[in-house]
Design a protein around this motif. Structure first.
Motif, short mmCIF file in Angstrom:
data_model
loop_
_atom_site.label_atom_id
_atom_site.label_comp_id
_atom_site.label_asym_id
_atom_site.label_seq_id
_atom_site.Cartn_x
_atom_site.Cartn_y
_atom_site.Cartn_z
N VAL A 45 0.87 -1.26 0.07
CA VAL A 45 0.09 -0.16 0.07
C VAL A 45 0.90 1.26 -0.12
CG1 VAL A 45 -1.73 1.35 1.40
CG2 VAL A 45 -1.92 -1.19 1.02
N GLU A 46 2.06 1.16 0.75
CA GLU A 46 2.60 2.25 1.01
C GLU A 46 3.69 2.91 -0.56
OE1 GLU A 46 2.75 0.42 5.10
OE2 GLU A 46 2.78 -0.18 2.67
N GLN A 47 3.95 1.59 -1.17
CA GLN A 47 4.62 1.93 -2.57
C GLN A 47 3.53 2.28 -3.53
OE1 GLN A 47 5.82 -2.42 -2.98
NE2 GLN A 47 8.11 -1.92 -2.55
N VAL A 48 2.26 1.85 -3.54
CA VAL A 48 1.38 2.50 -4.41
C VAL A 48 1.22 3.84 -4.11
CG1 VAL A 48 -1.13 2.36 -4.96
CG2 VAL A 48 0.14 0.00 -4.67
N ASP A 49 0.93 4.18 -2.74
CA ASP A 49 0.87 5.58 -2.74
C ASP A 49 2.12 6.63 -3.10
OD1 ASP A 49 -1.58 5.56 -1.45
OD2 ASP A 49 -0.87 5.26 0.56
N ALA A 50 3.22 5.97 -2.79
CA ALA A 50 4.65 6.47 -3.25
C ALA A 50 4.47 6.85 -4.80
CB ALA A 50 5.71 5.78 -2.76
N LEU A 51 4.18 5.55 -5.59
CA LEU A 51 4.09 5.73 -7.06
C LEU A 51 3.00 6.99 -7.46
CD1 LEU A 51 4.25 2.13 -7.87
CD2 LEU A 51 5.98 3.55 -8.47
N ALA A 52 1.88 7.03 -6.66
CA ALA A 52 0.85 7.89 -7.02
C ALA A 52 1.43 9.28 -6.93
CB ALA A 52 -0.54 7.65 -6.26
N VAL A 53 2.12 9.60 -5.87
CA VAL A 53 2.77 10.94 -5.71
C VAL A 53 3.88 11.06 -6.66
CG1 VAL A 53 4.21 12.30 -3.86
CG2 VAL A 53 2.24 10.93 -3.03
N VAL B 279 -6.54 -0.22 3.34
CA VAL B 279 -5.61 0.73 3.08
C VAL B 279 -5.89 1.87 3.96
CG1 VAL B 279 -5.33 2.72 1.16
CG2 VAL B 279 -5.87 0.31 0.47
N ARG B 280 -6.59 2.14 4.77
CA ARG B 280 -6.80 3.04 5.59
C ARG B 280 -6.13 2.89 6.72
NH1 ARG B 280 -10.62 7.53 5.12
NH2 ARG B 280 -12.11 7.03 3.10
N ALA B 281 -6.23 1.52 7.14
CA ALA B 281 -5.77 0.98 8.40
C ALA B 281 -3.93 1.01 8.16
CB ALA B 281 -6.10 -0.42 8.91
N THR B 282 -3.77 0.38 6.99
CA THR B 282 -2.28 0.78 6.70
C THR B 282 -1.80 2.21 6.61
OG1 THR B 282 -2.32 -1.34 5.23
CG2 THR B 282 -0.50 -0.08 5.08
N ARG B 283 -2.47 3.07 6.09
CA ARG B 283 -1.90 4.48 6.13
C ARG B 283 -1.98 4.98 7.41
NH1 ARG B 283 -5.39 7.04 1.08
NH2 ARG B 283 -4.27 6.09 -0.67
N GLU B 284 -2.95 4.60 8.20
CA GLU B 284 -2.80 5.06 9.85
C GLU B 284 -1.64 4.42 10.70
OE1 GLU B 284 -4.09 7.23 12.88
OE2 GLU B 284 -4.91 7.37 10.84
N LYS B 285 -1.42 3.23 10.48
CA LYS B 285 -0.34 2.73 11.01
C LYS B 285 0.98 3.33 10.52
CE LYS B 285 2.15 -1.87 11.67
NZ LYS B 285 1.89 -3.28 11.28
N GLN B 286 1.31 3.63 9.38
CA GLN B 286 2.20 4.25 8.60
C GLN B 286 2.27 5.80 9.41
OE1 GLN B 286 2.39 5.37 4.59
NE2 GLN B 286 4.37 5.16 4.53
N ARG B 287 1.55 6.66 9.40
CA ARG B 287 1.41 7.71 10.32
C ARG B 287 1.78 7.94 11.60
NH1 ARG B 287 -3.15 8.91 6.80
NH2 ARG B 287 -4.66 8.09 8.15
#
Length: 394
Positions: free
Chosen positions: A182-190, A370-378
């Motif tokens: 999930v983190e890599q998909v977000d990073a690619l999107a940015v 995805v929301r849980a993964t992003r929250e954990k990353q934050r």
């Protein structure tokens, strides 16, 4: 005719006839089902050998397995060209067939007749291609194409048996099918930029093929209900021409329910980048031109490098990522097949369509994951920041 090779004796049989040459060798002949006299292409050492050959021919005629010995005298190159033209495949698939024939098959078999292509020659050709190209995936595609063409030749009764009989030769062993986090998909999107950000997300969480996204129109998007309807596809040929047409299969026509976390990205893209009007394209470049594979490819490679993804991670691998993440969030194989627009003859017999309500449940599961993964990353980032502040304060 020289007396040296003149025929000496002839023996008539219930089926066919055998004759002996002055050399001592024997020949055999028979009347084919059309009434035409056929003679064996080879001579035999003994009369028994000639009669055995006739018995085999008679048995083939009785079983309706007999093939005209001249039927296979059809040029492979011409037959293959007609085969491709008659398939009615998509422009992209036709382009692939023509390229494989031109580069890998016709240089060896193009000048031969169909009945000259034997199993040993196919094995030698494949070994040479593997050794010369070092591209097992391309060779597997070429082998499958050759086998399909010659299988049609069998159906057309031009050859008796398909000479492509190498077990596993058509199986691809590519390095595709990689999974991003999930983190890599977000990073690619940015990294790819805000204009193409949604395309990355639809590739992963749709999951939609790039040629499907290239043909999406404003009217295909329901921002309120978070759905995207895939109706057509527009793959780009090597010439740069967009080949607008149907999806890869009937299963490709589908309504994709998006996870809730994409609501803002979807609406923002509609407001900022999509062409105006119901038929306006969803994805256009900075100069308002339709999506181009070559231009997007450069942006994709740059983003991939920025994120630190391996060079062989393709945009298509986002689809595999979508399959995997959907499964982890609770989707069944049936759900993921419908969501991705996949089909096969076997699948059509096993799986029924996952209904719209079930697709909403799958999208909901993706959203929660995805929301849980992003929250954990934050949280991890905050803890890291707090630790850094403590160090600075000491």
């Amino acid at each position: 005719m020289s007396s040296k090779g003149a025929k000496k004796t002839m023996t008539m049989r219930r089926f066919g006839a055998v004759r002996q040459y002055r050399s001592g060798r024997w020949t055999a002949s028979y009347l084919d089902p059309t009434g035409l006299r056929r003679r064996a292409e080879e001579t035999f050492e003994t009369k028994t050998d000639a009669e055995v050959w006739l018995s085999q021919v008679e048995a083939d005629i009785t079983r309706k397995d007999w093939r005209d010995p001249d039927a296979g005298a059809v040029n492979f190159g011409e037959y293959a060209a007609n085969w491709v033209a008659e398939r009615g495949v998509s422009a992209l698939t036709e382009e692939l067939y023509v390229r494989l024939l031109r580069l890998h098959i016709e240089p060896t078999f193009g000048g031969w007749d169909l009945d000259e292509i034997t199993a040993p020659r196919v094995r030698a050709w494949r070994a040479e291609r593997l050794d010369t190209t070092g591209a097992p995936t391309t060779v597997a595609k070429s082998y499958r194409l050759l086998k399909a063409i010659l299988e049609t030749a069998v159906d057309d009764e031009l050859i008796r048996r398909n000479p492509c009989r190498i077990k596993g030769a058509g199986k691809e062993t590519s390095a595709s099918g990689q999974v991003a986090t999930v983190e890599q998909v977000d990073a690619l999107a940015v990294a790819i930029g805000i204009r193409w950000r949604l395309m990355v997300y639809l590739g992963a969480y749709g999951p939609m093929r790039p040629e499907e996204q290239a043909e999406l129109r404003r009217r295909d998007v329901d921002a309120d209900n978070l759905t995207v309807t895939v109706r057509k596809a527009a793959p780009e040929l090597a010439t740069g021409k967009r080949a607008e047409g149907p999806t890869k299969s009937e299963a490709g026509k589908r309504v994709v329910v998006l996870p809730e976390f994409l609501r803002t990205d979807l609406q923002r893209h509609l407001d900022w980048f999509a062409e105006r009007g119901p038929d306006g394209l969803l994805f256009v470049g900075e100069k308002k031109a339709p999506f181009r594979r070559s231009t997007f490819g450069r942006k994709w490679r740059k983003a991939r490098g920025t994120v630190g993804m391996p060079d062989n991670f393709r945009f298509y691998d986002l689809r595999h990522t979508g399959h995997t993440l959907s499964t982890r969030s609770g989707a069944t194989l049936k759900d993921t097949m419908v969501r991705a627009g996949q089909s096969s003859e076997r699948a059509a017999l096993i799986y029924q369509h996952s209904d719209h309500e079930r697709q909403r449940e799958v999208a909901g599961g993706l959203d929660r994951m995805v929301r849980a993964t992003r929250e954990k990353q934050r949280d991890q980032q905050k803890k890291g920041l707090s630790g850094a502040e403590v160090v600075r304060g000491s």
